[in-house]
Design an enzyme around this catalytic site. Structure first.
Site, PDB file in Angstrom:
ATOM      1  CG  ASN A   8       0.151  -6.225  -1.401  1.00  0.00           C
ATOM      2  OD1 ASN A   8       0.393  -7.319  -0.879  1.00  0.00           O
ATOM      3  ND2 ASN A   8      -0.834  -6.039  -2.255  1.00  0.00           N
ATOM      4  CE  LYS A  59       0.500  -6.681  -5.617  1.00  0.00           C
ATOM      5  NZ  LYS A  59       0.062  -6.275  -6.934  1.00  0.00           N
ATOM      6  CG  HIS A 108      -4.964  -6.038  -3.846  1.00  0.00           C
ATOM      7  ND1 HIS A 108      -4.849  -6.513  -5.128  1.00  0.00           N
ATOM      8  CD2 HIS A 108      -3.945  -5.158  -3.668  1.00  0.00           C
ATOM      9  CE1 HIS A 108      -3.785  -5.954  -5.695  1.00  0.00           C
ATOM     10  NE2 HIS A 108      -3.218  -5.132  -4.831  1.00  0.00           N
ATOM     11  CD  GLU A 144      -2.802  -8.472  -7.325  1.00  0.00           C
ATOM     12  OE1 GLU A 144      -2.424  -8.919  -6.232  1.00  0.00           O
ATOM     13  OE2 GLU A 144      -2.125  -7.675  -8.011  1.00  0.00           O
ATOM     14  CD  GLU A 188      -3.278  -1.067  -4.800  1.00  0.00           C
ATOM     15  OE1 GLU A 188      -2.102  -0.902  -4.471  1.00  0.00           O
ATOM     16  OE2 GLU A 188      -3.794  -2.191  -4.920  1.00  0.00           O
ATOM     17  N   GLY A 194       1.335  -3.615 -11.366  1.00  0.00           N
ATOM     18  CA  GLY A 194       2.284  -4.590 -11.889  1.00  0.00           C
ATOM     19  C   GLY A 194       2.548  -4.443 -13.386  1.00  0.00           C
ATOM     20  CB  SER A 202       3.607   0.861 -11.682  1.00  0.00           C
ATOM     21  OG  SER A 202       3.128  -0.332 -12.265  1.00  0.00           O
TER      22      SER A 202
END
Ligand code: 13P
Length: 247
Positions: free
Chosen positions: A9, A11, A94, A96, A165, A171, A209
């Site tokens: 991904n 991003k 996701h 985010e 996730e 991250g 991660s």
């Protein structure tokens, strides 16, 4: 046994020059017998990526799509448009997007439904925040998020990919321990099995991660069928190393 799936991904990263260098590096190092590999890239680069990866073993993915089929939805991208660029996978829900774009469980479920209607495999992301984990609500949260998608998609559920996730691991360099990850994956697997007799074919990916150092141990867990990789998918050697540990 199904092959593992490693999806990158990107991003909101990339440029025409950087993408070309990265994909050329990946294609040069990729063993064709490797696991399934996909790259979920910013939509503006789909045409470039389609051309660069034509005939290769890497599948193309997008990072989001509209829940609508077409029409007056400024800024949105439809499943039909993704189809034109040979997109096989599309991330939906996701964290985010849930966090910064206020996407609800119902909206994520509608997006998964729309992707399936266009023959695109949705990679449905679920995961708890740190506060939710510390409050002992991990299972409740991921089950609620997945239940919305199961409810909206019925028997088509065996066509999706799920990505667990944990938000606190994205991250941050903090990875869920193999036990923590496997435990949640087993919960998700049981929920999928209750919904579909074909749940065993569903890939449940771990994301958060994942890197060259921790991938092998995570991928050895019985219910971890692959990875959804952010930062480490932007460096060809790191991503190739994760792919190599997924055999
Ligand atoms: P990182 O691998 O950078 O933690 O990102 C994970 C992720 O969000 C993939 O979708």
């Amino acid at each position: 046994m199904k092959k593992k799936l490693i999806a990158g991904n990107w991003k909101m990263n990339g440029s025409l020059a950087a993408n070309e260098a990265l994909v050329k590096g990946l294609l040069a190092g990729l063993d064709r017998s490797a696991c399934q590999v996909a790259l979920c890239v910013p939509s503006v680069y789909l045409a470039q990526m389609q051309a660069l990866m034509a005939g290769s073993a890497i599948d193309l993915g997008a990072q989001d799509l509209s829940q609508h089929a077409a029409g007056a939805f400024t800024g949105e991208i439809s499943g039909a448009m993704l189809n034109e660029f040979g997109v096989r996978y599309c991330i939906v829900g996701h964290s985010e997007r849930r966090q910064y774009h206020f996407e609800s469980d119902a909206l994520v479920a509608a997006k998964a439904q729309r992707a399936l209607a266009f023959g695109i495999t949705p990679i449905v992301c679920v995961g708890e925040t740190l506060a939710e984990r510390e409050a002992g609500k991990t299972e409740e949260v991921v089950k609620r998020q997945l239940a919305a998608v199961i409810h909206a998609n019925g028997h088509c559920i065996s066509e999706i990919v799920v990505a667990y996730e944990p938000v606190w691991a994205i991250g941050t360099g903090k990875t869920a321990s193999t036990e923590q990850a496997q435990q949640v994956h087993a919960v998700l697997r049981a929920q999928l099995k209750a919904a579909s007799p074909q749940a065993d074919r569903i890939h449940i990916l771990y994301g958060g991660s994942m890197n060259a150092a921790n991938a092998a141990e995570l991928l050895a867990q019985p219910d971890i069928d692959g990875g959804l990789v952010g930062g480490a998918s932007l460096k060809a050697p790191d991503f190739l190393s994760i792919i190599a540990s997924a055999l």
